[in-house]
Scaffold this motif. Structure first.
Motif, PDB file in Angstrom:
ATOM      1  N   MET A 350       0.795  -1.224   0.000  1.00 53.19           N
ATOM      2  CA  MET A 350       0.000   0.000   0.000  1.00 53.19           C
ATOM      3  C   MET A 350       0.833   1.282   0.000  1.00 53.19           C
ATOM      4  N   GLY A 351       2.028   1.232   0.564  1.00 51.97           N
ATOM      5  CA  GLY A 351       2.839   2.434   0.702  1.00 51.97           C
ATOM      6  C   GLY A 351       3.077   3.191  -0.591  1.00 51.97           C
ATOM      7  N   MET A 356       0.914  10.563   1.028  1.00 50.15           N
ATOM      8  CA  MET A 356       1.194  10.813   2.436  1.00 50.15           C
ATOM      9  C   MET A 356       0.487   9.757   3.277  1.00 50.15           C
ATOM     10  N   ILE A 357       1.149   9.316   4.351  1.00 50.25           N
ATOM     11  CA  ILE A 357       0.545   8.345   5.267  1.00 50.25           C
ATOM     12  C   ILE A 357       0.708   8.846   6.700  1.00 50.25           C
ATOM     13  N   TYR A 358      -0.394   8.844   7.443  1.00 50.31           N
ATOM     14  CA  TYR A 358      -0.369   9.142   8.869  1.00 50.31           C
ATOM     15  C   TYR A 358      -0.495   7.822   9.634  1.00 50.31           C
ATOM     16  N   THR A 359       0.420   7.546  10.546  1.00 53.76           N
ATOM     17  CA  THR A 359       0.344   6.332  11.351  1.00 53.76           C
ATOM     18  C   THR A 359      -0.247   6.660  12.712  1.00 53.76           C
ATOM     19  N   VAL A 360      -1.024   5.712  13.258  1.00 50.95           N
ATOM     20  CA  VAL A 360      -1.740   5.948  14.515  1.00 50.95           C
ATOM     21  C   VAL A 360      -1.520   4.808  15.493  1.00 50.95           C
ATOM     22  N   ASP A 361      -1.703   5.125  16.766  1.00 49.62           N
ATOM     23  CA  ASP A 361      -1.730   4.120  17.821  1.00 49.62           C
ATOM     24  C   ASP A 361      -3.142   3.553  17.912  1.00 49.62           C
ATOM     25  N   LEU A 362      -3.259   2.246  18.101  1.00 50.36           N
ATOM     26  CA  LEU A 362      -4.559   1.598  18.209  1.00 50.36           C
ATOM     27  C   LEU A 362      -5.096   1.700  19.633  1.00 50.36           C
ATOM     28  N   GLU A 376       8.359   4.112  10.738  1.00 49.19           N
ATOM     29  CA  GLU A 376       9.702   3.772  10.264  1.00 49.19           C
ATOM     30  C   GLU A 376       9.653   2.731   9.156  1.00 49.19           C
ATOM     31  N   VAL A 377       8.748   1.774   9.272  1.00 51.26           N
ATOM     32  CA  VAL A 377       8.602   0.751   8.236  1.00 51.26           C
ATOM     33  C   VAL A 377       8.077   1.369   6.941  1.00 51.26           C
ATOM     34  N   LEU A 378       7.091   2.244   7.057  1.00 51.34           N
ATOM     35  CA  LEU A 378       6.450   2.826   5.877  1.00 51.34           C
ATOM     36  C   LEU A 378       7.358   3.779   5.110  1.00 51.34           C
ATOM     37  N   LYS A 379       8.325   4.392   5.791  1.00 46.68           N
ATOM     38  CA  LYS A 379       9.187   5.375   5.138  1.00 46.68           C
ATOM     39  C   LYS A 379       9.986   4.781   3.975  1.00 46.68           C
ATOM     40  N   GLU A 380      10.137   3.467   3.976  1.00 44.97           N
ATOM     41  CA  GLU A 380      10.845   2.812   2.880  1.00 44.97           C
ATOM     42  C   GLU A 380      10.008   2.798   1.601  1.00 44.97           C
ATOM     43  N   TYR A 381       8.679   2.933   1.757  1.00 47.73           N
ATOM     44  CA  TYR A 381       7.785   2.762   0.612  1.00 47.73           C
ATOM     45  C   TYR A 381       7.007   4.019   0.235  1.00 47.73           C
ATOM     46  N   CYS A 382       6.948   4.999   1.119  1.00 47.09           N
ATOM     47  CA  CYS A 382       6.190   6.218   0.867  1.00 47.09           C
ATOM     48  C   CYS A 382       7.067   7.431   1.176  1.00 47.09           C
ATOM     49  N   PRO A 383       7.074   8.440   0.305  1.00 52.00           N
ATOM     50  CA  PRO A 383       7.978   9.574   0.504  1.00 52.00           C
ATOM     51  C   PRO A 383       7.638  10.463   1.688  1.00 52.00           C
ATOM     52  N   CYS A 384       6.388  10.445   2.136  1.00 55.56           N
ATOM     53  CA  CYS A 384       5.982  11.336   3.228  1.00 55.56           C
ATOM     54  C   CYS A 384       5.145  10.568   4.245  1.00 55.56           C
ATOM     55  N   VAL A 385       5.727  10.274   5.393  1.00 55.99           N
ATOM     56  CA  VAL A 385       5.050   9.542   6.458  1.00 55.99           C
ATOM     57  C   VAL A 385       5.105  10.378   7.730  1.00 55.99           C
ATOM     58  N   LYS A 386       3.965  10.541   8.385  1.00 56.06           N
ATOM     59  CA  LYS A 386       3.911  11.325   9.616  1.00 56.06           C
ATOM     60  C   LYS A 386       3.289  10.488  10.728  1.00 56.06           C
ATOM     61  N   CYS A 387       3.984  10.429  11.847  1.00 58.03           N
ATOM     62  CA  CYS A 387       3.501   9.679  13.007  1.00 58.03           C
ATOM     63  C   CYS A 387       2.544  10.553  13.804  1.00 58.03           C
ATOM     64  N   GLN A 388       1.353  10.049  14.055  1.00 60.75           N
ATOM     65  CA  GLN A 388       0.375  10.765  14.879  1.00 60.75           C
ATOM     66  C   GLN A 388       0.126   9.973  16.151  1.00 60.75           C
ATOM     67  N   GLY A 389       1.167   9.802  16.954  1.00 59.58           N
ATOM     68  CA  GLY A 389       1.030   9.098  18.222  1.00 59.58           C
ATOM     69  C   GLY A 389       0.255   9.922  19.217  1.00 59.58           C
ATOM     70  N   ARG A 390      -0.076   9.319  20.358  1.00 60.68           N
ATOM     71  CA  ARG A 390      -0.827  10.022  21.389  1.00 60.68           C
ATOM     72  C   ARG A 390      -0.033  11.207  21.921  1.00 60.68           C
ATOM     73  N   TYR A 391      -0.759  12.233  22.374  1.00 57.02           N
ATOM     74  CA  TYR A 391      -0.091  13.382  22.999  1.00 57.02           C
ATOM     75  C   TYR A 391       0.724  12.903  24.194  1.00 57.02           C
ATOM     76  N   ARG A 392       1.899  13.424  24.323  1.00 54.65           N
ATOM     77  CA  ARG A 392       2.781  13.029  25.419  1.00 54.65           C
ATOM     78  C   ARG A 392       2.450  13.776  26.704  1.00 54.65           C
TER      79      ARG A 392
END
Length: 457
Positions: A350-351, A356-362, A376-392
């Motif tokens: 799919m990458g 652009m791909i946004y990754t999320v925590d389940l 990190e895995v998706l960055k190999e297949y898609c030029p723009c990946v952004k992590c949308q983890g939970r607020y710290r």
């Protein structure tokens, strides 16, 4: 016991984990009077498409005038969705009442030194009690994990064993090869029942056919090459299959042709068994079937699609659907998966489609793959990946509501979900002609829908 208390009790019982095997549920159901022995079942196993096959089958049979129980796993919209009769969910009061009966039975077993059942076994027992009480003509039963040792396989009265597409999943749990996985799932076949299968790879088909022959069962496999498509887009499909002409389903996606063909073969088998299912009931049931999270469109301009593709085979079907329905259109993805899935294979498929791909925590933090690792895995297949983890911890956002007493003037420390962040970011990024696709685990898609509704309203 209230519904809230029932849910708390089941959460507490979840500490016993998930265990394959039939001994424990056999003891529990015996304590409850074996309600499953008074029911007849259409039992569905497979890797991808089980839920869609269940939805089509139960809706068609309901339209034909039968009282149909549905047992669904996993759910997308609501916990109560897992136990239904003719699409109506079990009520909170009835669920609480039956949970209390099962809890009391477990207490008796525990006092006698017997093994304690898992949450899935408890839920299965509740479903059987409900379906018996409601006098269902048939129960369309979705296997949880695998088949042979899944708690649902405690049943005896299988009218028909149905197989959706079988592919690699749960490696090391159900088996280490596709043949071993197929053998496990084929364990739902009971002597003398009918067997219907979606189109399978040769090795999987041979496993199912051999088990059917061994138990004296009739065997039918769907022939998707016999499907004639009239019109198809992301809103649904108009098609014909053998004697079933001018059919329509709002269930989009390239995998739905195979699912629909398997269900129509099942209808033919049930007719030969004496079930009266008129052509009009088939047509109405097929058209009225909806199943959330299966290439579901929840918005337009930009188009917003939800899909529970969480393994390699499902990802290939999803890619095929995206390429067919949205050629040349910019794709923005939201992705979240469990860490026990082959997420690298999904990313590789799919990458490359996404800009652009946004990754999320389940929601299930224990099983979910952290958004950072998936990114990190998706960055190999898609030029723009952004992590949308939970607020710290320590990051703040202001809530647009009145502060609690004693909290005036303070920033709220409540956390905004990873999914909310991703949905808002994707909507801000997308232009009217773009496509947003949220995919991966079914378990978070209801959060995506809720986040979308909040964002657009």
């Amino acid at each position: 016991m209230t519904y809230r208390e029932a849910r708390v009790y089941l959460d507490e019982m979840s500490k016993y984990g998930s265990v394959l095997g039939l001994d424990t549920i056999r003891g529990l159901l015996r304590e409850l009077g074996d309600p499953q022995d008074d029911l007849k079942f259409i039992h569905i196993a497979g890797t991808n498409g089980k839920g869609s096959v269940l939805a089509y089958t139960s809706m068609i049979l309901s339209e034909a005038g039968y009282r149909i129980g549905r047992y669904v796993s996993p759910t997308v919209v609501s916990y109560l969705e897992r136990i239904q009769i003719d699409t109506e969910w079990i009520s909170e009061d009835k669920f609480a009442e039956l949970t209390m009966r099962v809890r009391d039975a477990i207490a008796r077993l525990e006092a006698a030194g017997k093994e304690i059942p898992t949450v899935f076994e408890i839920e299965t027992a509740i479903a059987f009690l409900y379906f018996k009480e409601m006098k269902c003509d048939l129960v369309v039963l979705e296997a949880g994990l695998g088949g042979e040792l899944d708690a649902t396989n405690i049943i005896k009265n299988t009218v028909c064993a149905v197989f959706a597409s079988i592919s690699r999943d749960h490696l090391g749990v159900l088996g280490n090869t596709i043949t071993e996985i197929a053998e496990n799932k084929a364990g739902i076949i009971k002597p003398g029942c009918a067997v219907v299968s979606a189109c399978q790879t040769d090795c999987v088909a041979e496993v199912i056919r051999s088990r059917a022959q061994r138990y004296g069962c009739t065997y039918v496999q769907a022939e998707p090459e016999c499907v004639k498509i009239g019109q198809e887009d992301y809103h649904g499909i108009y098609f014909s299959y053998k004697e079933f002409t001018e059919m329509h389903t709002v269930m989009a996606g390239k995998n739905q042709i195979g699912n629909a063909a398997a269900v129509l073969e099942l209808i033919c088998v049930l007719r030969r068994m004496g079930y009266h299912i008129a052509d009009d009931a088939v047509r109405r049931g097929m058209e009225r079937t909806k199943w959330p999270g299966r290439f579901s469109c929840i918005g337009e301009e930009p188009v917003f699609i939800l899909d529970g593709a969480h393994n390699e085979d499902a990802a290939r079907k999803l890619r095929e659907s995206v390429e067919a329905y949205f050629p040349g259109r910019r794709l923005i993805c939201i992705m979240g998966v469990f860490k026990d899935k082959e997420y690298d294979r999904i990313a590789r498929i799919m990458g490359p489609l996404a800009s652009m791909i946004y990754t999320v925590d389940l929601p299930d933090g224990k099983r979910g793959l952290p958004a950072e690792e998936l990114a990190e895995v998706l960055k190999e297949y898609c030029p723009c990946v952004k992590c949308q983890g939970r607020y710290r911890q320590g990051e703040k956002h202001r809530e647009q509501k009145q502060s609690a007493p004693g909290q005036e003037g303070r920033d709220s420390m409540s956390q905004q979900s990873s999914v909310d962040c991703a949905v808002q970011a994707a909507l801000l990024e997308a232009k009217r002609n773009d496509v947003i696709l949220a995919f991966g685990s079914l378990s978070y898609l209801h959060q995506v829908k809720e986040a979308y509704d909040r964002a657009v309203w």
